[in-house]
Design an enzyme around this catalytic site. Structure first.
Site, mmCIF file in Angstrom:
data_model
loop_
_atom_site.group_PDB
_atom_site.id
_atom_site.type_symbol
_atom_site.label_atom_id
_atom_site.label_comp_id
_atom_site.label_asym_id
_atom_site.label_seq_id
_atom_site.Cartn_x
_atom_site.Cartn_y
_atom_site.Cartn_z
ATOM 1 N N HIS A 19 0.845 -1.212 0.000
ATOM 2 C CA HIS A 19 0.000 0.000 0.000
ATOM 3 C C HIS A 19 0.879 1.261 0.000
ATOM 4 C CE1 HIS A 19 -3.173 -2.617 2.169
ATOM 5 N NE2 HIS A 19 -3.721 -2.297 1.005
ATOM 6 N N LYS A 43 -17.210 -6.405 5.646
ATOM 7 C CA LYS A 43 -16.055 -7.268 5.875
ATOM 8 C C LYS A 43 -15.831 -7.382 7.365
ATOM 9 C CE LYS A 43 -12.980 -6.632 1.899
ATOM 10 N NZ LYS A 43 -11.642 -6.167 1.545
ATOM 11 N N ARG A 97 -2.070 -5.835 -8.571
ATOM 12 C CA ARG A 97 -0.956 -6.747 -8.330
ATOM 13 C C ARG A 97 -0.767 -7.713 -9.482
ATOM 14 N NH1 ARG A 97 -3.069 -7.606 -2.389
ATOM 15 N NH2 ARG A 97 -4.878 -7.083 -3.642
ATOM 16 N N SER A 135 -2.949 -7.847 2.551
ATOM 17 C CA SER A 135 -3.285 -7.700 3.975
ATOM 18 C C SER A 135 -3.751 -9.044 4.529
ATOM 19 C CB SER A 135 -4.405 -6.679 4.151
ATOM 20 O OG SER A 135 -3.985 -5.419 3.714
HETATM 21 P P1 ADP Z 1 -9.960 -3.313 -0.630
HETATM 22 O O1 ADP Z 1 -10.724 -4.006 0.450
HETATM 23 O O2 ADP Z 1 -10.603 -2.050 -1.112
HETATM 24 O O3 ADP Z 1 -9.485 -4.182 -1.760
HETATM 25 P P2 ADP Z 1 -7.221 -3.258 0.302
HETATM 26 O O4 ADP Z 1 -6.711 -2.547 1.503
HETATM 27 O O5 ADP Z 1 -7.118 -4.737 0.306
HETATM 28 O O6 ADP Z 1 -8.696 -2.747 0.153
HETATM 29 O O7 ADP Z 1 -6.507 -2.698 -1.001
HETATM 30 C C1 ADP Z 1 -6.599 -1.358 -1.378
HETATM 31 C C2 ADP Z 1 -5.973 -1.191 -2.745
HETATM 32 O O8 ADP Z 1 -4.572 -1.445 -2.645
HETATM 33 C C3 ADP Z 1 -6.497 -2.166 -3.798
HETATM 34 O O9 ADP Z 1 -6.542 -1.490 -5.042
HETATM 35 C C4 ADP Z 1 -5.469 -3.261 -3.827
HETATM 36 O O10 ADP Z 1 -5.416 -3.886 -5.094
HETATM 37 C C5 ADP Z 1 -4.194 -2.439 -3.567
HETATM 38 N N1 ADP Z 1 -3.129 -3.248 -3.001
HETATM 39 C C6 ADP Z 1 -3.143 -3.996 -1.876
HETATM 40 N N2 ADP Z 1 -1.961 -4.626 -1.682
HETATM 41 C C7 ADP Z 1 -1.157 -4.262 -2.736
HETATM 42 C C8 ADP Z 1 0.174 -4.598 -3.154
HETATM 43 N N3 ADP Z 1 0.915 -5.459 -2.471
HETATM 44 N N4 ADP Z 1 0.637 -4.037 -4.287
HETATM 45 C C9 ADP Z 1 -0.141 -3.212 -5.013
HETATM 46 N N5 ADP Z 1 -1.403 -2.870 -4.701
HETATM 47 C C10 ADP Z 1 -1.910 -3.376 -3.575
#
Ligand code: ADP
Length: 179
Positions: A19, A43, A97, A135
């Protein structure tokens, strides 16, 4: 009107180095970046929204000390586009990703465009070393006692250790099961 304010929404449960990598790239492209921590009613999050906002604030202030005036962290409960309008943001930043993210992200971007045609979604990719990072995996590894130090900011690593310790306390033992 050209918007220089971007909004990076997510659950951030918890915020990871992936992130932060996306946030750093967004800061290079936009004058203002708002990191929006979703309440995630649908969630079952490990951390409350209040905890996640505090973790993101701490992580970004340490990671980007020179960008303090261009970076805001907000919690939001409403529809993403409503929260964006409130903050006068016109660009959604999302991280991509792998192909596995594509379908969901493509649908989300399409829905947001249908709801708000004036708002654009841009996708950024993190450095290769974070492509596998999520995450969800971080939570699972941490709660099983694994080492997640290289994947999350140090303040988050401590918070995860604390959660793991508390979960350990409440986990039923084999003697509980037989009593
Ligand atoms: P959500 O529940 O909205 O998917 P996340 O916190 O899981 O929230 O992710 C927020 C954004 O960050 C999403 O667009 C996700 O694809 C991106 N993201 C999460 N981890 C990574 C990573 N390791 N590399 C690139 N983008 C990421």
């Amino acid at each position: 009107m050209i918007s220089r304010v971007a909004f990076y929404p997510g659950s951030f449960d918890p915020i990871t180095c992936g992130h932060l990598d996306i946030a750093e790239r967004a800061l290079r492209l936009f004058e203002q970046l708002i990191v929006g921590v979703a309440s995630s009613h649908n969630k079952n999050t490990l951390f409350s929204q209040q905890e996640r906002v505090a973790q993101v604030e701490c992580a970004v202030s340490r990671a980007f000390p020179d960008a303090a005036s261009r970076l805001n962290v907000v919690g939001f409960e409403s529809l993403l586009i409503e929260s964006m309008r409130e903050h006068e943001a016109r660009v959604i930043v999302r991280g991509m990703r792998a192909v596995s993210d594509f379908e969901f992200e493509f649908q989300l971007a399409g829905m947001n465009r249908a709801l708000a045609p004036d708002i654009e979604t841009v996708f950024l990719t993190a450095s290769d070393k974070y492509h596998f990072l999520s995450s969800r995996f971080v939570r699972e590894i941490a709660l099983m006692g694994g080492d997640i130090a290289g994947f999350v900011p140090s303040s988050v690593a401590s918070a995860l250790k604390e959660k793991a310790k508390n979960q350990e306390k409440f986990r039923p033992t084999s003697s509980d099961a037989t009593s």
